[in-house]
Design a protein around this motif. Structure first.
Motif, PDB file in Angstrom:
ATOM      1  N   UNK A 184       0.752  -1.151   0.039  1.00  0.00           N
ATOM      2  CA  UNK A 184      -0.048  -0.014  -0.106  1.00  0.00           C
ATOM      3  C   UNK A 184       0.944   1.195  -0.099  1.00  0.00           C
ATOM      4  N   UNK A 185       1.981   1.234   0.859  1.00  0.00           N
ATOM      5  CA  UNK A 185       2.893   2.248   0.518  1.00  0.00           C
ATOM      6  C   UNK A 185       3.409   2.612  -0.714  1.00  0.00           C
ATOM      7  N   UNK A 186       3.849   1.709  -1.215  1.00  0.00           N
ATOM      8  CA  UNK A 186       4.385   1.723  -2.588  1.00  0.00           C
ATOM      9  C   UNK A 186       3.166   2.260  -3.527  1.00  0.00           C
ATOM     10  N   UNK A 187       1.775   1.680  -3.297  1.00  0.00           N
ATOM     11  CA  UNK A 187       0.894   2.276  -4.183  1.00  0.00           C
ATOM     12  C   UNK A 187       0.952   3.760  -4.040  1.00  0.00           C
ATOM     13  N   UNK A 188       0.873   4.321  -2.921  1.00  0.00           N
ATOM     14  CA  UNK A 188       0.806   5.566  -2.503  1.00  0.00           C
ATOM     15  C   UNK A 188       1.646   6.495  -3.024  1.00  0.00           C
ATOM     16  N   UNK A 242       3.360   5.733  -5.821  1.00  0.00           N
ATOM     17  CA  UNK A 242       3.158   5.688  -7.367  1.00  0.00           C
ATOM     18  C   UNK A 242       1.931   6.797  -7.647  1.00  0.00           C
ATOM     19  N   UNK A 243       1.177   7.006  -6.705  1.00  0.00           N
ATOM     20  CA  UNK A 243      -0.079   7.752  -6.984  1.00  0.00           C
ATOM     21  C   UNK A 243       0.467   9.090  -6.925  1.00  0.00           C
ATOM     22  N   UNK A 244       1.114   9.505  -5.815  1.00  0.00           N
ATOM     23  CA  UNK A 244       1.962  10.853  -5.771  1.00  0.00           C
ATOM     24  C   UNK A 244       2.820  11.048  -7.109  1.00  0.00           C
ATOM     25  N   UNK A 245       3.482  10.311  -7.578  1.00  0.00           N
ATOM     26  CA  UNK A 245       4.372  10.303  -8.617  1.00  0.00           C
ATOM     27  C   UNK A 245       3.480  10.587  -9.991  1.00  0.00           C
TER      28      UNK A 245
END
Length: 311
Positions: free
Chosen positions: A177-181, A183-186
């Motif tokens: 989930x942290x990795x996903x967050x 990616x969303x910011x990027x």
């Protein structure tokens, strides 16, 4: 580009015949691609502030702008907001992930065809392509959280509000989930993150804002804030190979050394004084001498302690 601008919010409730100031003075800014960790103890005003930003309640004073538009006078501004405010509880558990995405997509103004297409794309992106047709209630908590985030992203908002996104997840799911967050910011979205897990806030955020008693105590870049609180007089943890004897323990205590256990010590002070501590320990074999860096937990507690003293 500023996605979120909040200026001098105030909100007062009547409770038991008394006026309760939930938000006294809150100002925040958040740019595209940034993650702002919005931190504070329970009852500090976080939830009220987020509800104001999300257009759920009106402030008594102050303003909110999302891409320059006021969500309280221009309902179209809320199209730019996605929210996961209660973890995975914003899903219909008996429906499948794809059915949830189709339902909420249409609810937010997408055509059924577009909602389905974007839903399928998001499920693939999040590694849930094979889970699109099974009931949400049969998925792991980590998968449920990913589906909740997918629902919030379906209408492609510029601002994402996330409340405790990793709470209750195991280590592997939390990392995913942290990795996903990130990616969303990027991808250019702004993320307002609330969490009591300060290690998560430190790992993810570009900016930190701390609220207490309805007032913002500080908003600053995360690493800059950590540097500000890193004192020249450091904190050192010393680990011994053998047990500390009572005589040395007494002498060390006189030097301000904290005896954590028979094999571990903590000393706060300048490096010159550290050598005096090491001289007392000599010739006991040492396993390590490590300087402890400031972290968000230390900073958060220090700010709250300072605020209580001033209050």
């Amino acid at each position: 580009m500023k996605v979120l601008e909040v200026y001098h919010l105030q909100k007062t409730y009547r409770q038991g015949g008394k006026q309760v100031q939930a938000v006294v003075d809150v100002s925040l800014t958040l740019a595209a691609g940034e993650i702002l960790a919005f931190l504070g103890p329970n009852g500090a005003g976080k939830t009220t502030t987020i509800k104001i930003i999300a257009g759920l309640i009106r402030p008594d004073a102050g303003s909110v702008r999302i891409l320059g538009r006021d969500p309280h006078t221009e309902p179209g501004a809320l199209v730019q907001v996605g929210a996961v405010l209660e973890g995975n509880r914003n899903l219909y558990w008996r429906l499948t992930p794809l059915q949830n995405l189709e339902y909420f997509g249409v609810l937010r103004g997408l055509s059924p065809k577009t909602a389905r297409q974007r839903g399928l794309e998001l499920l693939e992106t999040l590694g849930l392509g094979e889970k699109g047709e099974v009931a949400v209630q049969t998925l792991s908590r980590g998968m449920q959280q990913k589906v909740a985030i997918a629902v919030a992203l379906l209408h492609q908002p510029a601002l994402l509000l996330l409340d405790e996104p990793t709470l209750g997840l195991d280590v592997e799911a939390a990392q995913a989930v942290k990795s996903l967050i990130r990616q969303i910011a990027a991808s250019g979205r702004a993320i307002l993150l609330t969490t009591h897990q300060l290690d998560v806030a430190e790992a993810l955020s570009n900016q930190v804002a701390v609220i207490e008693r309805g007032t913002i105590l500080v908003q600053a870049p995360t690493q800059e804030l950590i540097r500000q609180f890193a004192s020249a007089a450091g904190t050192y943890r010393i680990e011994l190979e053998q047990e500390l004897d009572p005589s040395r323990a007494e002498r060390l205590a006189q030097q301000g050394v904290e005896i954590l256990s028979s094999h571990q010590l903590r000393f706060r002070g300048f490096s010159e004084a550290l050598y005096q501590v090491l001289e007392i320990l000599k010739p006991l074999p040492l396993l390590s001498v490590k300087r402890e860096e400031a972290d968000l937990t230390h900073i958060f507690l220090k700010l709250l302690k300072r605020e209580k003293k001033q209050g």
